[in-house]
Design a protein around this motif. Structure first.
Motif, PDB file in Angstrom:
ATOM      1  N   GLU A  45       0.826  -1.212   0.000  1.00 34.99           N
ATOM      2  CA  GLU A  45       0.000   0.000   0.000  1.00 34.99           C
ATOM      3  C   GLU A  45       0.859   1.260   0.000  1.00 34.99           C
ATOM      4  O   GLU A  45       0.427   2.313  -0.474  1.00 34.99           O
ATOM      5  N   MET A  46       2.065   1.143   0.529  1.00 36.92           N
ATOM      6  CA  MET A  46       2.988   2.288   0.551  1.00 36.92           C
ATOM      7  C   MET A  46       3.927   2.293  -0.662  1.00 36.92           C
ATOM      8  O   MET A  46       4.842   3.114  -0.736  1.00 36.92           O
ATOM      9  N   ASN A 104      -5.390   5.696   1.030  1.00 36.96           N
ATOM     10  CA  ASN A 104      -4.587   4.479   1.085  1.00 36.96           C
ATOM     11  C   ASN A 104      -5.044   3.588  -0.072  1.00 36.96           C
ATOM     12  O   ASN A 104      -5.983   2.814   0.058  1.00 36.96           O
ATOM     13  N   TYR A 133      -3.444  12.457  -3.893  1.00 33.34           N
ATOM     14  CA  TYR A 133      -2.409  11.693  -3.200  1.00 33.34           C
ATOM     15  C   TYR A 133      -2.858  10.254  -2.953  1.00 33.34           C
ATOM     16  O   TYR A 133      -3.812   9.998  -2.220  1.00 33.34           O
ATOM     17  N   SER A 135      -1.453   6.529  -1.564  1.00 37.37           N
ATOM     18  CA  SER A 135      -0.400   6.076  -0.646  1.00 37.37           C
ATOM     19  C   SER A 135       0.755   5.390  -1.370  1.00 37.37           C
ATOM     20  O   SER A 135       1.922   5.589  -1.025  1.00 37.37           O
ATOM     21  N   HIS A 136       0.453   4.596  -2.392  1.00 41.32           N
ATOM     22  CA  HIS A 136       1.535   3.852  -3.052  1.00 41.32           C
ATOM     23  C   HIS A 136       2.415   4.761  -3.912  1.00 41.32           C
ATOM     24  O   HIS A 136       3.517   4.368  -4.289  1.00 41.32           O
ATOM     25  N   ARG A 141       1.264   6.185   4.422  1.00 37.58           N
ATOM     26  CA  ARG A 141      -0.104   5.690   4.547  1.00 37.58           C
ATOM     27  C   ARG A 141      -0.742   6.205   5.831  1.00 37.58           C
ATOM     28  O   ARG A 141      -0.059   6.486   6.821  1.00 37.58           O
ATOM     29  N   LYS A 142      -2.054   6.336   5.780  1.00 37.00           N
ATOM     30  CA  LYS A 142      -2.835   6.647   6.985  1.00 37.00           C
ATOM     31  C   LYS A 142      -2.902   5.391   7.844  1.00 37.00           C
ATOM     32  O   LYS A 142      -2.924   4.294   7.302  1.00 37.00           O
ATOM     33  N   ILE A 147       1.910  11.303   7.138  1.00 37.24           N
ATOM     34  CA  ILE A 147       1.190  11.530   5.878  1.00 37.24           C
ATOM     35  C   ILE A 147       0.394  12.836   5.940  1.00 37.24           C
ATOM     36  O   ILE A 147       0.307  13.571   4.954  1.00 37.24           O
ATOM     37  N   ASN A 171      -8.057   6.860  11.359  1.00 38.65           N
ATOM     38  CA  ASN A 171      -7.469   7.889  10.496  1.00 38.65           C
ATOM     39  C   ASN A 171      -7.884   9.292  10.926  1.00 38.65           C
ATOM     40  O   ASN A 171      -7.054  10.210  10.968  1.00 38.65           O
TER      41      ASN A 171
END
Length: 202
Positions: A45-46, A104, A133, A135-136, A141-142, A147, A171
């Motif tokens: 995810e990041m 995310n 924005y 995440s990847h 990531r949240k 972030i 979040n």
């Protein structure tokens, strides 16, 4: 006074079935989610591992066909009610607020969305935001605090002039602790199109 609006994506604009992926994986024989699996997911995810590495991990671990894994992974994604797009376009056209998306979202999910929506609809949606924005793409990531610091700093936003809408309480709790106004939206009973009726805008 609110000058900036940061939106989440899933269960704010696009509808999700958050249990669907677990159900589909269970049909494929994956009934437990281990800490190792979660860490691989977070890394994906990041954007810290590729889609190939992500799929290969599950393929090797569970001996499941890659196509089946991808279908199970994308099962969470549902429809995009177009009245939300109309709301967003009107908001953008008013020029009263700076609009941002902070999600995310991993490469497989955004690829599915682009294919399902078609390029025109996807670009129409994306163009409503000053910054988009994922995440990847930003390797954050949240709910990690960095972030939110990134989005505020990158765009010279004051937390006190910013509202963040997200369906995940973890979040919004972190954002709230940083002085950002929040709406922890309940997708079952609330709709983002009613945003301007909230006390922050009245």
């Amino acid at each position: 006074m609110i000058k900036n609006i940061i939106f989440d994506f899933g269960d704010v604009f696009i509808n999700l079935d958050k249990q669907a992926t677990y159900k589909e994986l269970a049909k494929l024989g994956v009934t437990e989610v281990s800490e190792e699996m979660m860490q691989v997911y977070y890394r994906y995810e990041m954007g810290l591992i590729t889609t190939k590495e992500f799929i290969d991990f599950y393929h090797k671990k569970f001996n499941i066909a890659k196509k089946d894994l991808i279908n199970a992974w994308n099962a969470i994604l549902l429809n995009f009610p177009l009245h939300r797009l109309e709301f967003l376009k009107e908001l953008e056209k008013s020029s009263k607020y700076r609009l941002f998306l902070l999600s995310n979202t991993n490469e497989l999910h955004i690829s599915w969305i682009q294919n399902d929506w078609g390029n025109n609809l996807y670009q129409e949606f994306k163009n409503c935001f000053e910054q988009f924005y994922l995440s990847h793409e930003i390797n954050l990531r949240k709910p990690n605090e960095n972030i939110y610091e990134f989005v505020l700093g990158e765009n010279n936003l004051l937390a006190s002039e910013t509202i963040f809408i997200d369906d995940t309480k973890e979040n919004t709790d972190i954002a709230k602790n940083m002085g950002i106004h929040v709406w922890n939206i309940n997708p079952e009973t609330e709709d983002v199109v009613n945003l301007l009726n909230r006390k922050e805008f009245l």
